[in-house]
Design a protein around this motif. Sequence first.
Motif, PDB file in Angstrom:
ATOM      1  N   ILE A 145       0.825  -1.210   0.000  1.00  0.00           N
ATOM      2  CA  ILE A 145       0.000   0.000   0.000  1.00  0.00           C
ATOM      3  C   ILE A 145       0.865   1.269   0.000  1.00  0.00           C
ATOM      4  O   ILE A 145       0.441   2.327   0.465  1.00  0.00           O
ATOM      5  CB  ILE A 145      -0.986   0.023   1.179  1.00  0.00           C
ATOM      6  CG1 ILE A 145      -0.252  -0.028   2.517  1.00  0.00           C
ATOM      7  CG2 ILE A 145      -1.992  -1.112   1.074  1.00  0.00           C
ATOM      8  CD1 ILE A 145      -1.174   0.199   3.715  1.00  0.00           C
ATOM      9  N   CYS A 146       2.060   1.157  -0.543  1.00  0.00           N
ATOM     10  CA  CYS A 146       2.957   2.315  -0.625  1.00  0.00           C
ATOM     11  C   CYS A 146       2.502   3.228  -1.765  1.00  0.00           C
ATOM     12  O   CYS A 146       2.813   2.986  -2.934  1.00  0.00           O
ATOM     13  CB  CYS A 146       4.400   1.871  -0.829  1.00  0.00           C
ATOM     14  SG  CYS A 146       5.578   3.248  -0.879  1.00  0.00           S
ATOM     15  N   VAL A 147       1.775   4.271  -1.421  1.00  0.00           N
ATOM     16  CA  VAL A 147       1.254   5.217  -2.411  1.00  0.00           C
ATOM     17  C   VAL A 147       2.398   5.872  -3.182  1.00  0.00           C
ATOM     18  O   VAL A 147       2.317   6.071  -4.401  1.00  0.00           O
ATOM     19  CB  VAL A 147       0.385   6.290  -1.719  1.00  0.00           C
ATOM     20  CG1 VAL A 147       0.058   7.423  -2.674  1.00  0.00           C
ATOM     21  CG2 VAL A 147      -0.891   5.668  -1.169  1.00  0.00           C
ATOM     22  N   ARG A 172      -4.186   2.240  -8.798  1.00  0.00           N
ATOM     23  CA  ARG A 172      -3.866   1.480  -7.597  1.00  0.00           C
ATOM     24  C   ARG A 172      -3.957   2.355  -6.337  1.00  0.00           C
ATOM     25  O   ARG A 172      -4.242   1.872  -5.244  1.00  0.00           O
ATOM     26  CB  ARG A 172      -2.460   0.885  -7.712  1.00  0.00           C
ATOM     27  CG  ARG A 172      -2.126  -0.109  -6.605  1.00  0.00           C
ATOM     28  CD  ARG A 172      -0.669  -0.552  -6.659  1.00  0.00           C
ATOM     29  NE  ARG A 172      -0.364  -1.202  -7.913  1.00  0.00           N
ATOM     30  CZ  ARG A 172       0.572  -0.796  -8.764  1.00  0.00           C
ATOM     31  NH1 ARG A 172       1.289   0.273  -8.484  1.00  0.00           N
ATOM     32  NH2 ARG A 172       0.794  -1.447  -9.876  1.00  0.00           N
ATOM     33  N   VAL A 173      -3.741   3.661  -6.505  1.00  0.00           N
ATOM     34  CA  VAL A 173      -3.727   4.575  -5.360  1.00  0.00           C
ATOM     35  C   VAL A 173      -5.063   4.559  -4.620  1.00  0.00           C
ATOM     36  O   VAL A 173      -5.104   4.624  -3.390  1.00  0.00           O
ATOM     37  CB  VAL A 173      -3.376   6.008  -5.820  1.00  0.00           C
ATOM     38  CG1 VAL A 173      -3.530   7.002  -4.676  1.00  0.00           C
ATOM     39  CG2 VAL A 173      -1.951   6.043  -6.360  1.00  0.00           C
ATOM     40  N   ALA A 174      -6.158   4.461  -5.345  1.00  0.00           N
ATOM     41  CA  ALA A 174      -7.485   4.490  -4.713  1.00  0.00           C
ATOM     42  C   ALA A 174      -7.657   3.348  -3.720  1.00  0.00           C
ATOM     43  O   ALA A 174      -8.302   3.518  -2.675  1.00  0.00           O
ATOM     44  CB  ALA A 174      -8.583   4.438  -5.775  1.00  0.00           C
ATOM     45  N   SER A 175      -7.088   2.188  -4.018  1.00  0.00           N
ATOM     46  CA  SER A 175      -7.216   1.048  -3.106  1.00  0.00           C
ATOM     47  C   SER A 175      -6.133   1.068  -2.032  1.00  0.00           C
ATOM     48  O   SER A 175      -6.307   0.476  -0.960  1.00  0.00           O
ATOM     49  CB  SER A 175      -7.141  -0.268  -3.893  1.00  0.00           C
ATOM     50  OG  SER A 175      -5.916  -0.376  -4.590  1.00  0.00           O
ATOM     51  N   GLN A 176      -5.016   1.749  -2.282  1.00  0.00           N
ATOM     52  CA  GLN A 176      -3.955   1.842  -1.268  1.00  0.00           C
ATOM     53  C   GLN A 176      -4.324   2.833  -0.173  1.00  0.00           C
ATOM     54  O   GLN A 176      -4.250   2.521   1.015  1.00  0.00           O
ATOM     55  CB  GLN A 176      -2.641   2.262  -1.938  1.00  0.00           C
ATOM     56  CG  GLN A 176      -2.041   1.190  -2.832  1.00  0.00           C
ATOM     57  CD  GLN A 176      -0.830   1.712  -3.578  1.00  0.00           C
ATOM     58  OE1 GLN A 176      -0.801   2.856  -4.030  1.00  0.00           O
ATOM     59  NE2 GLN A 176       0.190   0.874  -3.707  1.00  0.00           N
ATOM     60  N   ASP A 177      -4.691   4.041  -0.568  1.00  0.00           N
ATOM     61  CA  ASP A 177      -5.128   5.074   0.378  1.00  0.00           C
ATOM     62  C   ASP A 177      -5.802   6.170  -0.426  1.00  0.00           C
ATOM     63  O   ASP A 177      -5.144   7.044  -0.999  1.00  0.00           O
ATOM     64  CB  ASP A 177      -3.950   5.637   1.164  1.00  0.00           C
ATOM     65  CG  ASP A 177      -4.405   6.540   2.321  1.00  0.00           C
ATOM     66  OD1 ASP A 177      -5.557   7.006   2.280  1.00  0.00           O
ATOM     67  OD2 ASP A 177      -3.612   6.765   3.248  1.00  0.00           O
ATOM     68  N   ALA A 178      -7.130   6.144  -0.450  1.00  0.00           N
ATOM     69  CA  ALA A 178      -7.893   7.064  -1.290  1.00  0.00           C
ATOM     70  C   ALA A 178      -7.708   8.522  -0.893  1.00  0.00           C
ATOM     71  O   ALA A 178      -8.007   9.425  -1.681  1.00  0.00           O
ATOM     72  CB  ALA A 178      -9.378   6.702  -1.254  1.00  0.00           C
TER      73      ALA A 178
END
Length: 321
Positions: A145-147, A172-178
């Motif tokens: 989850i490294c944005v 992928r960013v939305a699922s890592q940390d929106a």
Amino acid sequence: MPLANRCAWAPQRIHQNLMARPSLPAKHRHQVHLELARDFISAGLLDRAERLLQELLRDSPDSREQALRHLLEIYQAEREWQEAIDTAMQLLPKKSWLRSTSFDSQQVLRSIAHYYCELAEQSIRAGDYQGGRAYLKEALTFDKICVRASILLARLEMAAGQYELALKSLKRVASQDAAFMGEVVAYLREVYEQKDALGDYVDYLKSVYLQHPSTEVLLGIFDGLVLTQGEQQAFEFFNEQMTKRPTLRGITRLIEIHESSSSDQGRANLAILKTLVENLLSEKHDYLCKHCGFSGRQLHWQCPSCKHWGETRPIQGVEGD
């Protein structure tokens, strides 16, 4: 020597004198060894501190973890990222470290991911996209989850003209940390423009906004709607969303939208309101460290205050994004 300097060097002299005593028990010698290394770090004598800590690793298993953490502090300060990675790996469980769920292990894994991001940035600046890509894939191995890794990978692929791969990383960013979606809106627009698919850009941002509303995403939708469906549709959507979730930054754009269609007196009144909101915004910070509470206007992947990696996030809510 000024009094302040004499006071700063006093602990170091005490610890050096203790180290010179041949009768000092090994346990106490190792503790003094560690304290002297801390003295050198505080004084900025990092090479001397590193030598002491390496000796301590060899001679004192009981001091191993403390020595490793101080070595990490040194390698981070000197931006020696591969040495930092090698040292941090020694702080992880020897078996199944990727599946470790302890808080401490998760922090170490997150730090290693950022060390790889630092190496990737060095490679990208040197034009070595293949090396940068390899480092970023390592970063995501250590922290899925490294944005930061996803954003850097997207930027790398965009520079290489690989827009489909860039889009995959950005999404992928939305699922890592929106909360970080506001940081990638401009990149998303550029990618979708290259694909000649601004309609898809608007649809994607709308799907994100419904789940994780933020002002930056809303502004991206507004700009996209202006280009694809016209100003009226864009104004109606923006007004509706601002009624549901008003924010200071959103109100600023709302004022700008209505200024052009207002009377002279109306524009004057809106200008006063806009100045008031902008003054409020100028006093607010955009990012907050979850670990220590440090806040600022700039995104720091490593908190300047507590030095933790990946703990700073955009502030959400009326006064944030």
